[in-house]
Design an enzyme around this catalytic site. Structure first.
Site, PDB file in Angstrom:
ATOM      1  N   GLU A  35       4.846 -21.768-141.162  1.00  0.00           N
ATOM      2  CA  GLU A  35       5.047 -20.394-140.867  1.00  0.00           C
ATOM      3  C   GLU A  35       6.170 -20.045-140.870  1.00  0.00           C
ATOM      4  O   GLU A  35       7.332 -20.864-140.433  1.00  0.00           O
ATOM      5  CB  GLU A  35       4.240 -21.181-139.215  1.00  0.00           C
ATOM      6  CG  GLU A  35       4.217 -20.273-138.064  1.00  0.00           C
ATOM      7  CD  GLU A  35       3.297 -18.955-138.599  1.00  0.00           C
ATOM      8  OE1 GLU A  35       3.969 -17.928-138.268  1.00  0.00           O
ATOM      9  OE2 GLU A  35       2.103 -19.461-138.676  1.00  0.00           O
ATOM     10  N   SER A  49      -9.698 -12.997-127.373  1.00  0.00           N
ATOM     11  CA  SER A  49     -10.727 -12.689-126.034  1.00  0.00           C
ATOM     12  C   SER A  49     -10.777 -14.521-125.623  1.00  0.00           C
ATOM     13  O   SER A  49     -10.804 -14.963-124.560  1.00  0.00           O
ATOM     14  CB  SER A  49     -11.722 -12.450-126.597  1.00  0.00           C
ATOM     15  OG  SER A  49     -11.510 -10.995-127.508  1.00  0.00           O
ATOM     16  N   HIS A  53     -17.421 -18.773-129.300  1.00  0.00           N
ATOM     17  CA  HIS A  53     -18.982 -17.820-129.006  1.00  0.00           C
ATOM     18  C   HIS A  53     -20.040 -18.729-129.111  1.00  0.00           C
ATOM     19  O   HIS A  53     -20.156 -20.033-130.566  1.00  0.00           O
ATOM     20  CB  HIS A  53     -18.825 -16.776-130.439  1.00  0.00           C
ATOM     21  CG  HIS A  53     -17.622 -15.932-130.046  1.00  0.00           C
ATOM     22  ND1 HIS A  53     -17.951 -14.623-128.925  1.00  0.00           N
ATOM     23  CD2 HIS A  53     -16.318 -15.659-130.431  1.00  0.00           C
ATOM     24  CE1 HIS A  53     -16.977 -13.758-129.122  1.00  0.00           C
ATOM     25  NE2 HIS A  53     -16.035 -14.217-129.395  1.00  0.00           N
ATOM     26  N   VAL A 176       6.435 -17.127-146.969  1.00  0.00           N
ATOM     27  CA  VAL A 176       6.187 -17.130-148.212  1.00  0.00           C
ATOM     28  C   VAL A 176       6.352 -15.651-149.418  1.00  0.00           C
ATOM     29  O   VAL A 176       5.706 -14.573-148.394  1.00  0.00           O
ATOM     30  CB  VAL A 176       5.020 -17.529-148.659  1.00  0.00           C
ATOM     31  CG1 VAL A 176       4.847 -17.846-150.467  1.00  0.00           C
ATOM     32  CG2 VAL A 176       4.384 -19.245-148.014  1.00  0.00           C
ATOM     33  N   ARG A 315      -6.635  -8.224-135.989  1.00  0.00           N
ATOM     34  CA  ARG A 315      -7.206  -9.019-136.398  1.00  0.00           C
ATOM     35  C   ARG A 315      -8.054  -8.791-137.853  1.00  0.00           C
ATOM     36  O   ARG A 315      -7.239  -7.734-138.685  1.00  0.00           O
ATOM     37  CB  ARG A 315      -8.575  -8.573-135.744  1.00  0.00           C
ATOM     38  CG  ARG A 315      -8.853  -8.869-134.045  1.00  0.00           C
ATOM     39  CD  ARG A 315      -9.906  -8.588-133.423  1.00  0.00           C
ATOM     40  NE  ARG A 315      -9.631  -6.839-132.681  1.00  0.00           N
ATOM     41  CZ  ARG A 315      -9.989  -6.656-132.338  1.00  0.00           C
ATOM     42  NH1 ARG A 315     -11.379  -6.668-132.763  1.00  0.00           N
ATOM     43  NH2 ARG A 315      -9.909  -5.309-131.614  1.00  0.00           N
ATOM     44  N   SER A 342     -13.245 -12.441-136.278  1.00  0.00           N
ATOM     45  CA  SER A 342     -14.204 -12.621-135.152  1.00  0.00           C
ATOM     46  C   SER A 342     -15.453 -13.297-135.751  1.00  0.00           C
ATOM     47  O   SER A 342     -16.258 -11.956-135.852  1.00  0.00           O
ATOM     48  CB  SER A 342     -15.042 -11.546-133.765  1.00  0.00           C
ATOM     49  OG  SER A 342     -15.116 -12.477-132.704  1.00  0.00           O
ATOM     50  N   CYS A 441       5.929 -12.735-111.464  1.00  0.00           N
ATOM     51  CA  CYS A 441       7.180 -12.215-111.369  1.00  0.00           C
ATOM     52  C   CYS A 441       7.241 -12.582-112.782  1.00  0.00           C
ATOM     53  O   CYS A 441       8.502 -11.825-112.742  1.00  0.00           O
ATOM     54  CB  CYS A 441       7.989 -13.277-111.178  1.00  0.00           C
ATOM     55  SG  CYS A 441       8.850 -15.090-111.654  1.00  0.00           S
ATOM     56  N   CYS A 446      12.029 -17.926-112.655  1.00  0.00           N
ATOM     57  CA  CYS A 446      12.414 -19.101-113.810  1.00  0.00           C
ATOM     58  C   CYS A 446      13.204 -19.474-115.498  1.00  0.00           C
ATOM     59  O   CYS A 446      13.994 -20.056-115.412  1.00  0.00           O
ATOM     60  CB  CYS A 446      11.046 -19.291-114.311  1.00  0.00           C
ATOM     61  SG  CYS A 446       9.690 -18.916-114.758  1.00  0.00           S
TER      62      CYS A 446
END
Length: 478
Positions: A35, A49, A53, A176, A315, A342, A441, A446
């Site tokens: 990653e 979204s 589906h 990569v 996308r 999608s 907030c 926090c």
């Protein structure tokens, strides 16, 4: 120099890559998940979204249709076992005119061909009875009962965690940039100079998959980035609609929706704008206006005044009008998983299955692990009963210390989010896993305490704690 060596390297820890890693982790193979960012699901998977589906939209006979329907089945089957937040609330495609009525009938017939169960065309009266806040112009709707909403992030995080717990190595910040061949293995190099050796590279790099393929000499497909803008409304709007509300799909996607989220908010969007830069995730006044103007065609009372945050996602739109999944003709050590637009989130578990099936049919031998554990459990303190909360606090006092008051998140949950498989390494990683900083907030109260916990648990100075990896430091370095 001893270079790490693998049978398979999956490039990209989005929903497709994570589920491929999950499937590979069931077998006696050496695999890694590469990653380029500091966490999983940082690309298209992070900002979409979050809809599961039903499968009535893809063209019958396409790979997209097959994997959508199968993915829907797998999400409904696996979400409890893997503790992926999911609500099977069903979806409506509403008709606002004669053209819309014809379209929902077309989608119904297409869904039957794709094997979608639980569909029904509703009258205007039936539609408004269950969704009274819809426009009075509604003429009817296509109901798909198998649709639902999920945590898009957990749809990558959960399989990545299970994969890492079962032996797949998650290698972060590995962008990569170069591929070479030593005669037996591919030598894959990251931008920071790290290298691995691997027999087969599985390219699930999202919007950058065409660039990864080009490193292997494969220019057979091109991906175009399409940006979609969204807004999330305060949870006091949570009862605005009960189902996912779609309008009939348009040329550039499934159109603007109004939907409950898995956390009880309301989601509005997305827009659809073809852009030049693959990392251009800005939100704009024009985009937000387009989203709300479109949403009000379905739900007239939806209001920008209730927005607590907005975001955009990019996308990967392929030029093949279907998912691109298979070995590259240019280099048989490359297996492409590209153009996963999608319903790619829904299809993710099925994509993992399909990739391993294709690898096996091409001669790869997969022997099942005797000790594979596909289960996962996340404690969400505010969802426990009083008895369960008391028991958890006795077990670990950190669960008795509330850090995020808006979302009732405890220190125990934050520590767990950092230390578990595929765990959080930055502020946004904690936020996505346990919602600390997700409330009204937005981390104003926090945030500093979350920073302290990350610093303590990872044994790093506070100045090394980032918002989302890279140089996004939270405090100034000395």
């Amino acid at each position: 120099m001893n270079i790490p060596t693998y049978d398979f390297a999956v490039v990209g820890a989005g929903v497709s890559g994570a589920w491929i890693a999950y499937e590979l982790s069931k077998y006696e193979v050496k695999a890694c998940l590469l990653e380029k960012e500091n966490d999983v699901a940082m690309g298209a998977t992070k900002a979409n979204s979050a809809i599961v589906h039903a499968g009535y939209d893809p063209v019958p006979g396409s790979l997209m249709a097959k994997l959508n329907v199968r993915g829907n089945e797998l999400v409904r089957e696996l979400h409890e076992k893997m503790d992926i937040p999911f609500r099977q609330i069903g979806s409506y495609v509403i008709a606002l005119n004669e053209e819309g009525e014809a379209k929902i009938k077309e989608l119904y017939e297409r869904g039957l061909k794709n094997g979608v169960e639980g569909m029904k065309i509703l009258s205007k009266e039936e539609t408004l009875q269950s969704e009274p806040n819809l426009s009075s112009e509604v003429r009817g709707a296509l109901l798909a009962t198998t649709a639902g909403v999920c945590s898009a992030f957990e749809m990558s995080c959960a399989p990545a965690e299970v994969a890492e717990n079962n032996g797949v190595e998650l290698i972060r910040n590995f962008a990569v940039c170069k591929v070479a061949d030593d005669g037996e293995y591919k030598i894959v190099e990251a931008a920071d100079g790290r290298t691995i050796r691997v027999r087969t590279v599985i390219n699930a790099a999202g919007v950058h998959a065409d660039e990864i393929a080009a490193l292997f000499g494969d220019t057979s497909f091109k991906l175009v980035p399409r940006r979609g803008e969204y807004s999330i409304l305060d949870n006091n709007c949570g009862d605005l609609v009960n189902h996912i509300i779609f309008q009939p799909p348009v040329k550039f996607g499934k159109g603007i929706l109004v939907s409950p989220t898995v956390d009880g908010n309301i989601l509005v969007g997305p827009t659809a704008e073809t852009i030049d830069e693959k990392e251009d995730k800005v939100t704009t006044n024009a985009g937000q206006k387009t989203a709300f103007d479109g949403a009000r065609r379905s739900v007239p009372t939806v209001s920008e005044r209730e927005v607590i945050t907005s975001f955009s996602g990019v996308r990967p739109i392929g030029d093949k009008e279907d998912f691109i999944i298979g070995f590259s003709d240019a280099d048989k050590s490359l297996f492409n998983v590209a153009g996963i637009e999608s319903p790619g989130l829904t299809a993710g578990p099925a994509v993992g299955e399909y990739v391993v099936e294709q690898l096996a049919s091409n001669g790869f031998v997969f022997n099942k692990k005797a000790n594979f554990d596909g289960t996962r459990k996340v404690f969400r303190f505010k969802d426990l009963s009083d008895e369960e909360k008391n028991a958890k606090i006795k077990e670990n006092p950190l669960y008795g210390r509330i850090i995020c008051r808006c979302e009732t998140v405890t220190e125990g949950e934050i520590v767990d989010a950092v230390l578990r498989g595929a765990g959080a390494r930055d502020m946004d990683g904690v936020k996505r896993r346990v919602r600390a900083g997700m409330g009204r907030c937005q981390g104003g109260f926090c945030g500093p305490k979350v920073m302290e916990i990350i610093s303590r648990e990872l044994n790093i100075p506070m100045s090394d704690v980032t918002k989302f990896g890279g140089k996004s430091w939270m405090v100034e370095k000395e």
